[in-house]
Scaffold this motif. Structure first.
Motif, PDB file in Angstrom:
ATOM      1  N   ASP A   1       0.827  -1.206   0.000  1.00  0.00           N
ATOM      2  CA  ASP A   1       0.000   0.000   0.000  1.00  0.00           C
ATOM      3  C   ASP A   1       0.864   1.261   0.000  1.00  0.00           C
ATOM      4  OD1 ASP A   1      -2.306   1.473  -0.066  1.00  0.00           O
ATOM      5  OD2 ASP A   1      -2.731   1.310   2.075  1.00  0.00           O
ATOM      6  N   SER A   2       1.921   1.234  -0.790  1.00  0.00           N
ATOM      7  CA  SER A   2       2.813   2.392  -0.911  1.00  0.00           C
ATOM      8  C   SER A   2       2.430   3.171  -2.162  1.00  0.00           C
ATOM      9  CB  SER A   2       4.279   1.944  -1.009  1.00  0.00           C
ATOM     10  OG  SER A   2       4.655   1.247   0.154  1.00  0.00           O
ATOM     11  N   LEU A   3       1.883   4.327  -1.968  1.00  0.00           N
ATOM     12  CA  LEU A   3       1.323   5.084  -3.085  1.00  0.00           C
ATOM     13  C   LEU A   3       2.427   5.658  -3.975  1.00  0.00           C
ATOM     14  CD1 LEU A   3      -1.632   6.904  -1.325  1.00  0.00           C
ATOM     15  CD2 LEU A   3      -1.574   4.678  -2.427  1.00  0.00           C
ATOM     16  N   ILE A   4       2.120   5.725  -5.256  1.00  0.00           N
ATOM     17  CA  ILE A   4       3.088   6.236  -6.219  1.00  0.00           C
ATOM     18  C   ILE A   4       2.601   7.497  -6.920  1.00  0.00           C
ATOM     19  CG2 ILE A   4       4.079   3.970  -6.676  1.00  0.00           C
ATOM     20  CD1 ILE A   4       2.411   3.957  -9.300  1.00  0.00           C
ATOM     21  N   ASP A   5       1.384   7.952  -6.591  1.00  0.00           N
ATOM     22  CA  ASP A   5       0.817   9.066  -7.346  1.00  0.00           C
ATOM     23  C   ASP A   5       1.641  10.338  -7.205  1.00  0.00           C
ATOM     24  OD1 ASP A   5       0.033   9.115  -4.701  1.00  0.00           O
ATOM     25  OD2 ASP A   5      -2.113   9.091  -5.128  1.00  0.00           O
ATOM     26  N   TRP A   6       2.130  10.625  -5.999  1.00  0.00           N
ATOM     27  CA  TRP A   6       2.905  11.857  -5.839  1.00  0.00           C
ATOM     28  C   TRP A   6       4.257  11.754  -6.538  1.00  0.00           C
ATOM     29  CZ3 TRP A   6       6.638  11.383  -1.504  1.00  0.00           C
ATOM     30  CH2 TRP A   6       6.463  10.237  -0.747  1.00  0.00           C
ATOM     31  N   HIS A   7       4.820  10.537  -6.598  1.00  0.00           N
ATOM     32  CA  HIS A   7       6.054  10.369  -7.374  1.00  0.00           C
ATOM     33  C   HIS A   7       5.796  10.661  -8.852  1.00  0.00           C
ATOM     34  CE1 HIS A   7       8.351   8.695  -4.052  1.00  0.00           C
ATOM     35  NE2 HIS A   7       7.394   7.822  -3.818  1.00  0.00           N
ATOM     36  N   GLN A   8       4.669  10.161  -9.357  1.00  0.00           N
ATOM     37  CA  GLN A   8       4.369  10.360 -10.769  1.00  0.00           C
ATOM     38  C   GLN A   8       4.016  11.815 -11.079  1.00  0.00           C
ATOM     39  OE1 GLN A   8       3.175   6.203 -12.722  1.00  0.00           O
ATOM     40  NE2 GLN A   8       1.454   7.101 -11.616  1.00  0.00           N
ATOM     41  N   ILE A   9       3.470  12.533 -10.114  1.00  0.00           N
ATOM     42  CA  ILE A   9       3.251  13.968 -10.317  1.00  0.00           C
ATOM     43  C   ILE A   9       4.587  14.668 -10.546  1.00  0.00           C
ATOM     44  CG2 ILE A   9       2.608  16.101  -9.103  1.00  0.00           C
ATOM     45  CD1 ILE A   9       0.208  14.627  -7.968  1.00  0.00           C
ATOM     46  N   PHE A  10       5.622  14.171  -9.879  1.00  0.00           N
ATOM     47  CA  PHE A  10       6.957  14.755 -10.041  1.00  0.00           C
ATOM     48  C   PHE A  10       7.613  14.363 -11.361  1.00  0.00           C
ATOM     49  CE2 PHE A  10       7.422  14.706  -5.155  1.00  0.00           C
ATOM     50  CZ  PHE A  10       6.922  15.988  -5.058  1.00  0.00           C
ATOM     51  N   ILE A  11       7.583  13.078 -11.704  1.00  0.00           N
ATOM     52  CA  ILE A  11       8.437  12.587 -12.794  1.00  0.00           C
ATOM     53  C   ILE A  11       7.685  11.996 -13.973  1.00  0.00           C
ATOM     54  CG2 ILE A  11      10.313  12.093 -11.177  1.00  0.00           C
ATOM     55  CD1 ILE A  11       9.587   9.115 -11.432  1.00  0.00           C
ATOM     56  N   GLY A  12       6.345  11.906 -13.891  1.00  0.00           N
ATOM     57  CA  GLY A  12       5.614  11.212 -14.928  1.00  0.00           C
ATOM     58  C   GLY A  12       5.619   9.711 -14.654  1.00  0.00           C
ATOM     59  N   PRO A  13       5.497   8.866 -15.678  1.00  0.00           N
ATOM     60  CA  PRO A  13       5.441   7.416 -15.460  1.00  0.00           C
ATOM     61  C   PRO A  13       6.580   6.924 -14.575  1.00  0.00           C
ATOM     62  CG  PRO A  13       4.957   7.925 -17.746  1.00  0.00           C
ATOM     63  CD  PRO A  13       5.378   9.221 -17.109  1.00  0.00           C
ATOM     64  N   ILE A  14       6.225   6.202 -13.520  1.00  0.00           N
ATOM     65  CA  ILE A  14       7.212   5.840 -12.504  1.00  0.00           C
ATOM     66  C   ILE A  14       8.290   4.907 -13.053  1.00  0.00           C
ATOM     67  CG2 ILE A  14       5.892   3.870 -11.631  1.00  0.00           C
ATOM     68  CD1 ILE A  14       6.854   4.721  -8.795  1.00  0.00           C
TER      69      ILE A  14
END
Length: 361
Positions: free
Chosen positions: A327-340
C-alpha cells in the motif's frame, strides 16, 4: 490436508485483498478527481490501447488528476488501482508483511549500523532492552532515566508517523512504561533522538527529514525508480506529509532537489509558493544513500517492491528510518516525474504485471 486447507485460505485472502484495494482506490481516485476535466478522446484511446496489450482497462480518474496537476496524461502512468491491486501483491508477500514491518525487528533485518538506536522495546507485551534482553517496567524506566529526550513510537501499523512523540526520559517511570504497553497494544519502542545531518536539519529542525526511495528487486537486480524528500511542518517531530508537511522532487541520478512540491491532497506548489528556497541544491552523500538501498533490498527478497525512508546522520552516513512493503502510493512520485517506470517500462512492466510464482501469499 491441513497445509492444503491453509493454501486455499491464503489464496482466498489474496483475492479479497485485491478486490478491497481496488474498490478503495477507485473511490479515493474518484473523489480526488472531482472538478478535474475529462480526458481528451485521443488521450483516452491511447491509454486504453496501451493497457489493452496487458489485458487491462484502467479507470481514468488518476489520469484526470495528473492532467489537472500539469502532466500530460501519458499511457505509461500507472493508475493507483493497478499498482495496489495487481503489481504490489504480485511481488510482495502479504503473508510476511506483518512481521517484516514490525519496527522492533528493523535492526535485526537491516543491521544496527543502518538504523536508529533503540533503548527499550516491547514486542507482543514483552519488555526488552535494546539487545532484546527481557526487562521489567522499572528496569526499562531506569534505562531512560538519564535526563535526555527520546522518541516513543508504535512498532506495528504506525504508518504516516501516527502516534510518534517526543518524551522526556526522566518522566518515563515504570507507570509510564506500563501505560505505553497498554496504549500501543504491547508493541512499541523507545529510540534515541536521531541526530541528522546539518543539510537535512536545515529544512526543519524539529523533524528528521527523509528521502522516500522506491526500489524494485527483480531477477537478482535492484532498480531505483524514483525519490522525493519529505519535510515536516514547523514544530512536528515527523516528516510525513500526511501530518501536514510537503514532499519535494529529487532527481534520482544526481540527488538534486527539484522545484515542485506536493501536499497530502496532491495539491502542487512551486518552491516559491511553499517557501522552499532550496531548489537546485544536491543532497549530500546521495550515492551512498542509493547504494544502501541496493545493498539492503535483497535482505527483504520476499518483497519485490519497497519504499524506503532514508536519512543521513550527522556524519553523512545513510540510515533507514523505516520502509513500506504494501500500500505504498506512487501518485505523488508520478506527479513529479511522470510514469514511474520511466524508460524502463518496456523491461519492467511485463515482469511487474506477472505474478512471481514463488511469492507466498
Amino acid at each position: 490436508m491441513k497445509d492444503k486447507f491453509f493454501s486455499v485460505l491464503y489464496s482466498l485472502y489474496l483475492s479479497i485483498y485485491r478486490f478491497v484495494m481496488r474498490q478503495i482506490y477507485i473511490r479515493i481516485d474518484r473523489d480526488r478527481a472531482k472538478g478535474c476535466a475529462p480526458i481528451k478522446p485521443e488521450d483516452k484511446r491511447a491509454i486504453y490501447d496501451y493497457w489493452k496489450r496487458y489485458g487491462l482497462k484502467p479507470k481514468l480518474d488518476d489520469y484526470r488528476l495528473y492532467a489537472d496537476r500539469g502532466l500530460k496524461p501519458e499511457p505509461g502512468l500507472i493508475s493507483t488501482e493497478i499498482w495496489t491491486e495487481i503489481i504490489e501483491p504480485n511481488h510482495n508477500s502479504l503473508k510476511y508483511c506483518g512481521a517484516f514491518t514490525d519496527k522492533n525487528y528493523f535492526d535485526l533485518v537491516l543491521g544496527r549500523e543502518n538504523t536508529p538506536d533503540t533503548v527499550v522495546r516491547c514486542i507482543s507485551g514483552s519488555l526488552l532492552d535494546g539487545d532484546y534482553r527481557p526487562v521489567t517496567a522499572q528496569q526499562a524506566a531506569d534505562l531512560l532515566a538519564d535526563g535526555t529526550d527520546y522518541i516513543l513510537k508504535p512498532t506495528i501499523e504506525s504508518g504516516g508517523g501516527r502516534d510518534v512523540s517526543k518524551v522526556e526520559g526522566a518522566c518515563m517511570d515504570a507507570d509510564q512504561i506500563e501505560r505505553a504497553r497498554a496504549d500501543f497494544g504491547g508493541n512499541f519502542c523507545v529510540q534515541e533522538i536521531f541526530k541528522q545531518h546539518k543539510f537535512l536539519q536545515s529544512f526543519n529542525p524539529t523533524s528528521v527529514q527523509s528521502v522516500r526511495v522506491v526500489s524494485v528487486f527483480l531477477d537478482g537486480k535492484v532498480d531505483i525508480l524514483c525519490a522525493s524528500m519529505r519535510m515536516g511542518k514547523a514544530g512536528s517531530v515527523v516528516d510525513n506529509f500526511v501530518s501536514g508537511g510537503y514532499a519535494v522532487s529529487i532527481d534520482v541520478e544526481t540527488g538534486t532537489i527539484g522545484g515542485k512540491l506536493v501536499d497530502h491532497d496532491m495539491k502542487v506548489y512551486t518552491a516559491q509558493e511553499a517557501g522552499m528556497k532550496r531548489s537546485g541544491e544536491r543532497i549530500p552523500f546521495w550515492e551512498d544513500a542509493k547504494q544502501l538501498v541496493c545493498d539492503l533490498h535483497p535482505r527483504l527478497a520476499h518483497f519485490g517492491i519497497i519504499s524506503w525512508d532514508v536519512t543521513l546522520d550527522e556524519t553523512g552516513t545513510p540510515k533507514i528510518i523505516e520502509y513500506n512493503l504494501i500500500d505504498s502510493l506512487i501518485d505523488w512520485h508520478q506527479i513529479f516525474i511522470g510514469p514511474i517506470l520511466g524508460d524502463k517500462d518496456v523491461e519492467l512492466l511485463p515482469k511487474l504485471l506477472k505474478k512471481n510464482p514463488y511469492i507466498q501469499v
